[in-house]
Design an enzyme around this catalytic site. Structure first.
Site, PDB file in Angstrom:
ATOM      1  N   ASP A  99      -4.999  -6.532  -1.319  1.00  0.00           N
ATOM      2  CA  ASP A  99      -3.663  -6.549  -0.721  1.00  0.00           C
ATOM      3  C   ASP A  99      -3.707  -6.614   0.799  1.00  0.00           C
ATOM      4  O   ASP A  99      -2.667  -6.544   1.454  1.00  0.00           O
ATOM      5  CB  ASP A  99      -2.860  -5.321  -1.163  1.00  0.00           C
ATOM      6  CG  ASP A  99      -3.492  -4.005  -0.701  1.00  0.00           C
ATOM      7  OD1 ASP A  99      -4.634  -4.031  -0.201  1.00  0.00           O
ATOM      8  OD2 ASP A  99      -2.844  -2.961  -0.867  1.00  0.00           O
TER       9      ASP A  99
ATOM     10  N   HIS B 157      -5.240  -1.878   1.864  1.00  0.00           N
ATOM     11  CA  HIS B 157      -6.120  -0.781   1.474  1.00  0.00           C
ATOM     12  C   HIS B 157      -7.583  -1.213   1.586  1.00  0.00           C
ATOM     13  O   HIS B 157      -7.891  -2.392   1.449  1.00  0.00           O
ATOM     14  CB  HIS B 157      -5.814  -0.339   0.037  1.00  0.00           C
ATOM     15  CG  HIS B 157      -4.453   0.268  -0.112  1.00  0.00           C
ATOM     16  ND1 HIS B 157      -3.370  -0.468  -0.538  1.00  0.00           N
ATOM     17  CD2 HIS B 157      -3.997   1.514   0.121  1.00  0.00           C
ATOM     18  CE1 HIS B 157      -2.295   0.318  -0.568  1.00  0.00           C
ATOM     19  NE2 HIS B 157      -2.650   1.518  -0.157  1.00  0.00           N
TER      20      HIS B 157
ATOM     21  N   SER C 209      -2.640   7.117  -0.344  1.00  0.00           N
ATOM     22  CA  SER C 209      -3.379   6.158  -1.162  1.00  0.00           C
ATOM     23  C   SER C 209      -4.846   6.054  -0.762  1.00  0.00           C
ATOM     24  O   SER C 209      -5.697   5.749  -1.603  1.00  0.00           O
ATOM     25  CB  SER C 209      -2.724   4.777  -1.055  1.00  0.00           C
ATOM     26  OG  SER C 209      -2.627   4.360   0.298  1.00  0.00           O
TER      27      SER C 209
END
Length: 360
Positions: free
Chosen positions: A245, A248, A80
């Site tokens: 979140d 990240h 990610s």
């Protein structure tokens, strides 16, 4: 046991098919499991948006000025972090930042392709590499891999993790691509993670990063330590550097990380205004690979390049400002089509965020 010796053992286990080498003592497991449950209640409390599409051509103004100039082909692989999860605009992703930065330095267009997958572990690299190498355009000129965080959080054996990474780098180098690997980030920087899990996460992350460096250098690639996702900015401003979140990176975080990797990407293509000559006053040195890997894991932004076995160069490349004309050209190209639904590669943040990170 020193980090260099642990990293060498992991790398050797990967090369010779050794079994799993645990990085944590058995006595720590009970405490670790309890802390994991607490961390899970905090990390991911927000929802990270899907990574925006950023593939496309960057530096179109350079292509117009020199129609005969073929674009550099840049590819991103990994998880990610490589995909850019956590931001909402394509110009804020590391791929866009690297592509526009490379175009500005080289004064040449850059064609970006990103096959990274959120949640991916190192065993997904085989699929990603196959996807890249099957393209009719041929192999990329340079590939940037960011992988390792999910290997730690999902407890993939480190020997297995680095074995997959070594195989991916080997395939890409055999195909003719240069490879730069951003090693496993320091998971101990995640704000909601408390002690002693924070210490354990940092230890495991850095040991895996050192082992990754050894196998990448042995396969002819270069590494850049992502460490705490790069530098004191994360420790000083964690709420600004992490996304919604809390896991990240934010747009500022990705810009900081991408600009630490950019000098090495440019260097492997021969377009960075700096040689591999060592500068002792910047604590650069030629060291055995395992020692260089351990040193790099301690300091984010450190590059390790193989020279001749078993030696490697440990470098801290200067993050120089781009020429103003090149920055203006990249910003003008990236500034077209900034409204929602615009074409990939045209977000205004790509070049400007890159230059802002360099100035900081």
């Amino acid at each position: 046991m020193s980090r260099a010796r642990v990293a060498r053992r992991i790398a050797a286990g990967a090369a010779y098919g050794g079994g799993s080498i645990g990085l944590l003592g058995v006595a720590a497991v009970g405490v670790l499991l309890a802390e994991v449950q607490l961390a899970k209640r905090s990390v991911g409390g927000g929802v990270a948006p899907l990574p925006p599409a950023a593939e496309g051509l960057y530096g179109r103004s350079f292509a117009a000025a020199d129609p005969g100039s073929a674009p550099f082909r840049l590819a991103l692989l990994g998880d990610s972090t490589a995909a850019g999860q956590g931001v909402r605009r394509s110009g804020q992703t590391p791929g866009a930042l690297l592509a526009s930065g490379l175009a500005a330095v080289a004064e040449r267009p850059v064609d970006l392709r990103n096959v990274a997958l959120p949640g991916a572990r190192s065993d997904d690299l085989e699929r990603q590499v196959s996807l890249l190498l099957s393209a009719s355009t041929g192999p990329p000129d340079v590939c940037v891999i960011m992988i390792g965080a999910n290997d730690v959080t999902h407890r993939m054996p480190p020997t297995e993790s680095v074995r997959h990474l070594a195989a991916a780098v080997r395939r890409l180098r055999t195909a003719g691509a240069e490879v730069v690997v951003g090693t496993c980030p320091d998971l101990g920087t995640i704000e909601p993670v408390y002690q002693p899990l924070r210490w354990l996460a940092r230890r495991v992350s850095r040991q895996l990063a050192a082992a990754q460096t050894i196998v990448v250098v042995e396969q002819g690639g270069r590494t850049v330590s992502l460490g705490d996702l790069l530098g004191p900015e994360f420790a000083a401003n964690p709420r600004e550097m992490f996304g919604v979140d809390n896991f990240h990176p934010s747009a500022e975080g990705y810009a900081t990380a991408a600009m630490a990797v950019l000098p090495t990407v440019c260097a492997v293509l021969g377009v960075w205004p700096e040689t591999d000559r060592l500068e002792p006053d910047r604590h650069e040195d030629m060291l055995p690979v395992a020692k260089a890997a351990a040193e790099a894991a301690k300091e984010a932004g450190t590059e390790v390049t193989g020279v001749r076995a078993p030696w490697a160069l440990l470098k801290h490349r200067r993050r120089r400002r781009l020429p103003e004309a090149a920055v203006a050209a990249a910003e003008a190209e990236a500034g077209r089509g900034s409204e929602p639904g615009s074409e990939p590669g045209s977000e205004p943040d790509a070049a400007s965020s890159a230059e802002d990170a360099r100035r900081s």
